[in-house]
Design a protein around this motif. Structure first.
Motif, PDB file in Angstrom:
ATOM      1  N   SER A  47       0.819  -1.124  -0.020  1.00  0.00           N
ATOM      2  CA  SER A  47      -0.135  -0.016   0.131  1.00  0.00           C
ATOM      3  C   SER A  47       1.001   1.131   0.264  1.00  0.00           C
ATOM      4  O   SER A  47       1.878   1.332   0.758  1.00  0.00           O
ATOM      5  N   PRO A  48       0.652   2.249  -0.832  1.00  0.00           N
ATOM      6  CA  PRO A  48       1.413   3.516  -0.941  1.00  0.00           C
ATOM      7  C   PRO A  48       1.297   4.223   0.350  1.00  0.00           C
ATOM      8  O   PRO A  48       0.331   4.215   1.054  1.00  0.00           O
ATOM      9  N   ALA A  49       2.653   4.601   0.736  1.00  0.00           N
ATOM     10  CA  ALA A  49       2.690   5.471   2.107  1.00  0.00           C
ATOM     11  C   ALA A  49       1.791   6.638   1.998  1.00  0.00           C
ATOM     12  O   ALA A  49       1.249   7.148   2.770  1.00  0.00           O
ATOM     13  N   LYS A  50       1.868   7.211   0.823  1.00  0.00           N
ATOM     14  CA  LYS A  50       0.963   8.601   0.789  1.00  0.00           C
ATOM     15  C   LYS A  50      -0.255   8.259   0.237  1.00  0.00           C
ATOM     16  O   LYS A  50      -0.305   7.579  -1.096  1.00  0.00           O
ATOM     17  N   ALA A  51      -1.278   8.521   0.795  1.00  0.00           N
ATOM     18  CA  ALA A  51      -2.750   8.142   0.172  1.00  0.00           C
ATOM     19  C   ALA A  51      -3.008   8.869  -1.122  1.00  0.00           C
ATOM     20  O   ALA A  51      -2.550  10.001  -1.173  1.00  0.00           O
ATOM     21  N   PRO A  52      -3.675   8.174  -1.889  1.00  0.00           N
ATOM     22  CA  PRO A  52      -4.007   8.993  -3.237  1.00  0.00           C
ATOM     23  C   PRO A  52      -4.838  10.215  -2.903  1.00  0.00           C
ATOM     24  O   PRO A  52      -5.499  10.303  -1.708  1.00  0.00           O
ATOM     25  N   GLU A  53      -5.050  10.967  -3.962  1.00  0.00           N
ATOM     26  CA  GLU A  53      -6.288  12.142  -3.805  1.00  0.00           C
ATOM     27  C   GLU A  53      -7.601  11.336  -4.069  1.00  0.00           C
ATOM     28  O   GLU A  53      -7.817  11.125  -5.176  1.00  0.00           O
ATOM     29  N   ILE A  54      -8.665  11.422  -3.098  1.00  0.00           N
ATOM     30  CA  ILE A  54      -9.889  11.152  -3.243  1.00  0.00           C
ATOM     31  C   ILE A  54     -10.852  12.152  -3.137  1.00  0.00           C
ATOM     32  O   ILE A  54     -10.777  12.669  -1.909  1.00  0.00           O
ATOM     33  N   PRO A  55     -11.971  12.474  -3.853  1.00  0.00           N
ATOM     34  CA  PRO A  55     -12.609  13.488  -3.857  1.00  0.00           C
ATOM     35  C   PRO A  55     -13.511  13.593  -2.394  1.00  0.00           C
ATOM     36  O   PRO A  55     -13.816  12.417  -1.957  1.00  0.00           O
ATOM     37  N   GLU A  56     -13.630  14.805  -1.792  1.00  0.00           N
ATOM     38  CA  GLU A  56     -14.310  14.672  -0.510  1.00  0.00           C
ATOM     39  C   GLU A  56     -15.651  14.003  -0.527  1.00  0.00           C
ATOM     40  O   GLU A  56     -16.304  13.416   0.641  1.00  0.00           O
ATOM     41  N   SER A  57     -16.333  14.270  -1.721  1.00  0.00           N
ATOM     42  CA  SER A  57     -17.715  13.728  -1.934  1.00  0.00           C
ATOM     43  C   SER A  57     -17.869  12.297  -1.641  1.00  0.00           C
ATOM     44  O   SER A  57     -19.061  11.843  -1.469  1.00  0.00           O
ATOM     45  N   THR A  58     -16.660  11.633  -1.866  1.00  0.00           N
ATOM     46  CA  THR A  58     -16.703  10.247  -1.684  1.00  0.00           C
ATOM     47  C   THR A  58     -16.037   9.669  -0.617  1.00  0.00           C
ATOM     48  O   THR A  58     -16.714   8.929   0.251  1.00  0.00           O
ATOM     49  N   GLY A  59     -15.026  10.163  -0.277  1.00  0.00           N
ATOM     50  CA  GLY A  59     -14.044   9.876   0.868  1.00  0.00           C
ATOM     51  C   GLY A  59     -13.577   8.563   0.791  1.00  0.00           C
ATOM     52  O   GLY A  59     -13.520   7.819  -0.369  1.00  0.00           O
ATOM     53  N   PHE A  60     -12.627   8.157   1.646  1.00  0.00           N
ATOM     54  CA  PHE A  60     -12.038   7.007   1.625  1.00  0.00           C
ATOM     55  C   PHE A  60     -12.813   5.676   2.004  1.00  0.00           C
ATOM     56  O   PHE A  60     -12.369   4.717   1.850  1.00  0.00           O
TER      57      PHE A  60
END
Lengths: 597, 191, 454
Positions: free
Chosen positions: A285-298
């Protein structure tokens, strides 16, 4: 008569000085060569020209500034310099080797010659008693031999004692370990029976996937602020749009952001948080999380459970399994899903396997796939590629036409896969747009929504392309774009984002009534007994009767925004609001007893 | 008395013992040859080679070989090469442009030669004297292309250690002893 | 343009685990059909060294051994042996880079005996057996001038320092233990440690790991002042040759004629192999404790063997860690409990662990099998260690029977240095006259070992 090696002649004496000089010079040369080689090696090891971080950094920068010609030139210059220094290094090693060999050979030769000139002839002395000397010698030798032997035995014993291994040693243990790794049930408890599955809320939209529970919670109305009608309410720390799931007396949900993803379990009776586990250290898993739009979230994907373990997937591609009491079982990184809004497909389970609909990218990219993981081990049971683009609908597993089928929606297609091996069974090509509403199975039909377009009923007994033959009816009024249809098996309810609730007859597709709820809606409604609950995005709750005639039962304000679909068990309704988790129901003393279907 | 008479019985006893043991050793050696004849390959000796189907392009070949630079090099199986313009073995991910600029190449030593053949095909050659066996190109080609780049032990360089020091650390367990008469894995079609 | 993928998808692709991306690649892009008259180059396959050359090596080995035997026993020529040593050093050492050499050959033979997937190359068998057979007839002629390791150490010896015999005899069990360890680990396919810790191969290659080169440098530096340190204190094949040499038909004799006990040869051996004549008293007082000791030691031998065997069988857990399969399985199982920290870039370790995860059952089964076999082999190895210790103690309790100055049969490397130290030999080769020899001997104090016993 002379001893052969005395520096007796003048010639020999003349040789001594230059020889001594040669010995010293060659020794120094050899030492110098060793020193140079060691230093060079050390420096090359610390700064390997071929692993230059500067070059990597420049290349990384170029990704952000693709048109920077100066930067390109800089990279080329640095690359050339680095490759030159690499080749210089190799040449230097070659030179150093031969220098060392040459100087060492000269040193040995001159030193031997010098030594020969200095050698003294043997001058044997009268020795004392040989027998006594021999006796002493063998006594000492026995002592050293015994000491060596003892040291050996001590060393071996120390090695035996110190050596530990996670690999089990007993003959039977490897078998058990293998069984565990194969996911075979040696000590593993069997999966719970289907009836128990149906009594719980093991996945998004309930056991059958149509958000139906036969028992409605009491009381009818409730209020988050005052706590009226609530059994309990707890605040949530971790954000997420996923809906709660229930198994036994536990409520599970996931949450997370770029920094931390976690899974939490709550007691259904009291609301007490029983455990929370962060999903960390997922291999790959990448140490830096990808950018995910806030309208969906992780954490938009709802978890699933097979009654032995709970599974959660996050938008960064991490999939994790925990036991019901919170022990991590396994975790995997599936690659960061290429999804413009963020991965949101919920998980499904079937016979101890967790099914991941990993649709991503363009249809042509060939990145999408459907994967079944063995729940116990996390090993891939099967996976099939899907030529579909990214999607947000959740798969359901249904037993229909004598087959266990996984129904998936993506792109233009409704595709049914065999649950056993993932093979495609049938497909219908009639969807358009961005597919978010999930399919449901009601009245013997697979119901699928083409967002803002139509609702269709499909007979699930086809094979291959069945668009023309198996679509039984269409409806095209009041069609949602985000929420999924729900059904009690007889009636189908749809609610649009702007709050229009419509009711259709499942066997004919005939629209029976519609009702304006007058609120924006993001969460899929739910059918509990005779009631349809519509949970509004701003907290407005509308309850209408699940009947062929429209009858509004209640309208009230919960007081907290709702984005998730509720979960039910035993006459209790668990709702995740934006801030908290709350449970609607009456205390056990007055509860109306067992409510299993 | 300067030549004391040896104790005849002792000497002959030792002599006898020695003779007997030598005879036993000879018999043992003979028996050993007989025993091992079944296990001996008169016509074969072994060399080390990499099974490309097991290689996970971990990069150990570049660092673990007793030779510096390594005896493992990338080879190009032209028969299965796609001659792609955008070669995933030649170019870095997200190449800036499809040209031979250093910023676009994945090879740290510029050991891959890109040659225009005809539109849209390019030939890629490994310049073996520059290759260090780091497998960066192999990873790109195998995972996203046809897998025509793959690592092989080059036998004009390999000193054929009794115990290959790369094999000891190979992440894919891809090293094996192969008969010297057939010392390469030749990719004629991709698997 | 023939683009493989939209470029924006590349990072995603690179991020995917190899397992999920599909470890096996298909023919994703069919090879093109060229319109121009392009001829496709072929893949080059430089061949390994030919089998014929291996036979040449074997023939050279046999010839060199024969020549060495002749030089040692018939010509009695140190100079010839030096010349042959230089040849062996250059050819078997620097040109053939010491592979395959008899020192490592016992491992190949052991692996071939126990691994059905590995047949012993004939050359390896020859390299293993021929020097041994020669040792049964002519002593350690291989060590004398054929072994490149021995030749290197012998030729660089500048000023020998005498190592006390009791140290040498005490440490003498180490090569035997090393031999047993090497065979045990090789037979189980675990490791070739004799090759791994070979001191001189990296020097012959002028290339190698820092550890290997440093080890070689240390041994070589020691060899300037200590005669053949590797041969005496470590060489496992030398241990075998020592056994052969003890029972050899011909042994090195310092004097061509008869020993005058002049002691002129006493210090000519840099390896401490020359033993002086000794005659122990044959009184009951002296004999009784010796016999008692011998009896005890002989009785202790089976106990030592049994104890060693039991201990050896317990070594399998530690030894198995040297096997790559077991090491990976253990790393994988340990990681099962505490997952490794996530890193963006794959390392060899994470790739190996990824393979372990994919093939866990097979891997665990293979690892268990390796350990089981090591356990069985461990009984033999431990027993061997016990036997070596017991046998050494017994041999140190036996009565010698030497009347002349002569080399210890096992320890003598047949280097030929002692020949010219003997006045009789110098007379024989015509360096001095018998009268000069007599004068030399007159300078030497002649001990009378036979009458000085108490």
């Amino acid at each position: 008569m002379t001893a052969p090696s005395l520096p007796s002649s003048r010639a020999d004496a003349d040789l001594l000085r230059p020889l001594r000089a040669t010995v010293w010079i060659t020794a120094c040369l050899a030492a110098l060569a060793v020193l140079l080689l060691v230093v060079t090696h050390h420096r090359a090891h610390a700064h390997d020209p071929l692993k230059s971080p500067e070059l990597a950094a420049l290349k990384q920068r170029l990704l952000d500034e693709p048109r920077n010609e100066e930067l390109k030139q800089q990279i080329r210059d640095l690359d050339l310099a680095l490759r030159r220094s690499h080749s210089r290094l190799l040449n230097f090693y070659a030179f150093g080797r031969w220098l060392l060999l040459g100087s060492s050979v000269s040193f040995v030769l001159s030193a031997k010659a010098w030594g020969k000139l200095h050698a003294r002839p043997p001058a044997p002395r009268l020795s004392p008693d040989a027998a006594e000397r021999f006796t002493r010698l063998v006594r000492l030798a026995r002592l050293t031999a015994s000491t060596t032997a003892l040291c050996t035995l001590i060393a071996l014993t120390a090695i035996v004692v110190a050596a530990t291994s996670p690999l089990p040693s007993a003959a039977t243990d490897p078998e058990k370990l293998l069984a565990r790794l194969r996911g075979e049930a040696l000590e593993v408890p069997p999966l719970p029976p289907l009836a128990e599955f149906a009594a719980n809320w093991p996945r998004f939209l309930g056991p059958a996937g149509n958000a139906f529970t036969p028992v409605a919670p009491e009381p009818l109305t409730f209020d988050a602020a005052s706590g009226d009608g609530l059994l309990w309410k707890v605040s949530l720390s971790s954000p997420g749009f996923n809906s709660p799931i229930i198994w036994g007396n536990r409520v599970f949900l996931s949450g997370g952001d770029a920094a931390r993803r976690s899974v939490a379990a709550f007691d259904l009776a009291t609301g007490q948080r029983v455990w929370e586990q962060a999903v960390t250290g997922v291999p790959g898993s990448p140490a830096k999380a990808p950018e995910i739009p806030e309208s969906t979230g992780f954490a938009a994907s709802t978890m699933a459970t097979d009654g032995l373990r709970v599974y959660a997937i996050f938008a960064n591609g991490d999939l994790a399994a925990f036991t019901l009491d919170g022990r991590p079982v396994w975790s995997k990184h599936l690659g960061v899903p290429q999804n413009q809004y963020g991965h949101a497909n919920s998980l499904a389970v079937w016979e101890g396997r967790v099914i991941v609909q990993l649709d991503q990218g363009d249809a042509d990219a060939g990145l999408s796939k459907l994967i079944a993981f063995d729940g116990a081990s996390g090993r891939v049971a099967w996976q099939v590629p899907r030529k579909v683009p990214e999607s947000w609908a959740s798969p359901i597993v249904v037993e229909a036409a004598g087959r266990a089928q996984i129904i998936t929606l993506a792109g233009e297609f409704v595709i049914a896969h065999s649950a056993g091996d993932g093979a495609e069974l049938w497909r219908v090509q009639e969807l358009h747009g961005e597919i978010a509403p999930s399919p449901i199975f009601a009245g013997g039909f697979v119901l699928a929504v083409s967002p803002n377009d139509k609702l269709m009923a499909i007979r699930p007994d086809g094979l291959g392309e069945v668009t023309k033959t198996h679509v039984v009816w269409h409806a095209d009024d009041g069609i949602p774009d985000v929420t999924s249809p729900v059904s009690n098996g007889e009636l189908v309810f749809l609610v649009t984002s702007y709050g229009l609730l419509s009711c259709f007859d499942v066997s004919s597709g005939k629209k029976l009534w519609e009702h304006e709820c007058d609120t924006d809606v993001h969460a899929t409604p739910a059918v509990a007994g005779k009631r349809v609950y519509v949970l509004g995005g701003k907290g407005k709750v509308v309850v209408v009767e699940a009947a062929r005639e429209l009858k509004e039962l209640a309208t009230f304000d919960l007081g907290e925004a709702i984005f998730a679909s509720p979960a039910f068990r035993d006459g209790r309704m668990v709702i995740r609001t934006a801030k908290s988790l709350l449970c609607v129901g009456t205390p056990p003393a007055t509860a109306s007893g067992g409510t299993s279907p | 008395m300067s030549h004391p008479a040896p104790n005849p019985s002792s000497v002959s006893r030792r002599q006898f013992l020695r003779e007997g043991m030598r005879l036993a050793a000879m018999t043992g050696a003979g028996a050993f040859v007989g025993l091992s004849s079944g296990r001996t390959g008169a016509r074969e000796h072994y060399v080390w080679q990499i099974d490309p189907t097991k290689c996970v392009y971990c990069g150990n070949c570049a660092t673990a070989c007793v030779l510096k630079p390594s005896a493992v090099k990338c080879v190009q199986a032209y028969e299965i090469c796609g001659y792609c313009d955008l070669c995933t073995g030649y170019f870095v991910p997200e190449p800036n442009a499809l040209n031979t600029g250093a910023e676009n190449q994945v090879c740290p030593t510029a050991a891959i030669e890109r040659k225009f053949i005809e539109d849209p095909y390019y030939e890629y050659n490994i310049i073996e004297s520059r290759c260090i066996g780091c497998a960066k190109c192999v990873e790109g080609c195998t995972r996203f292309g046809n897998g025509s780049f793959y690592l092989q032990v080059r036998h004009d360089r390999c000193v054929n250690c009794n115990e290959c020091s790369i094999a000891r650390v190979c992440a894919g367990d891809a090293f094996r002893r192969v008969p010297a008469s057939n010392p390469y894995f030749l990719k004629t079609s991709a698997h | 343009m023939r683009a493989l993928f939209p470029r924006s998808l590349f990072p995603a692709l690179m991020g995917l685990l190899a397992a999920l991306a599909g470890a096996a690649s298909e023919m994703r892009f069919p090879p093109p059909e060229f319109e121009t008259d392009y001829t496709m180059p072929g893949i080059t396959t430089p061949p390994p060294r030919s089998l014929a050359m291996e036979y040449v090596d074997t023939a050279l080995l046999v010839t060199a051994l024969g020549l060495a035997a002749w030089l040692v026993h018939r010509r009695r020529s140190r100079r010839g042996l030096v010349a042959l040593s230089v040849f062996s050093l250059v050819y078997f050492g620097f040109i053939r880079t010491g592979c395959i050499c008899p020192i490592g050959a016992p491992q190949n033979v052991a692996l071939g005996m126990f691994d059905p997937g590995y047949t012993i190359p004939l050359t390896a068998l020859a390299f293993f057996l021929v020097p041994l057979v020669f040792s049964l007839f002519w002593g350690r002629t291989f060590c004398a001038a054929v072994c490149p390791h021995g030749a290197l150490q012998d030729l660089v010896l500048i000023k020998p320092v005498k190592v006390p015999l009791w140290i040498e005899q005490g440490l003498g069990i180490v090569p035997f233990i090393f031999l047993g360890l090497g065979i045990w680990l090789a037979a189980t396919g675990t490791a070739f440690i004799i090759c791994r810790y070979d001191a001189f191969i990296p020097l012959f290659r002028m290339n190698g790991s820092v550890f290997g080169l440093a080890l070689g440098g240390i041994f070589l530096a020691a060899a300037l002042f200590i005669g053949r340190p590797f041969c005496r204190f470590l060489c496992p094949y030398g241990a075998l040759l020592r056994l052969g040499s003890i029972v050899s038909r011909k042994a090195v004799r310092i004097t061509p004629d008869y020993c005058t006990q002049c002691r002129l040869c006493e210090h000519s051996c840099p390896f401490g192999a020359i033993r002086e004549p000794v005659k122990l008293p044959v009184t009951p007082n002296a004999l009784a404790p010796e016999r008692r000791r011998l009896t005890w030691l002989i009785l202790a031998l089976p106990v030592l063997i049994a104890g060693g065997a039991w201990l050896g069988s317990k070594l399998s857990v530690a030894a198995a860690k040297m096997h790559p399969t077991v090491a990976l399985a253990e790393q994988f199982l340990a990681g099962d409990k505490a997952p490794a920290p996530a890193t963006a870039l794959p390392t060899p370790e994470t790739r190996a662990l990824g393979r372990a995860a994919e093939t866990a059952p097979e891997l665990i089964a293979a690892a268990s099998e390796v350990r089981r076999r090591l356990g069985i082999g461990g009984w033999w190895f431990g027993g061997w260690v016990g036997l070596v210790i017991g046998a050494r103690l017994i041999s140190l309790s036996l009565r010698p029977n030497r009347t002349d100055f002569e080399p210890d049969r096992g320890a003598c490397y047949a280097c030929g240095r002692c020949y010219l130290a003997c006045p009789n030999e110098r007379v024989r080769v015509g360096l001095i006259t018998p009268a000069e020899a007599a004068a030399l001997q007159a300078h030497a104090p002649v001990p009378r070992p036979d009458v000085k016993t108490s």
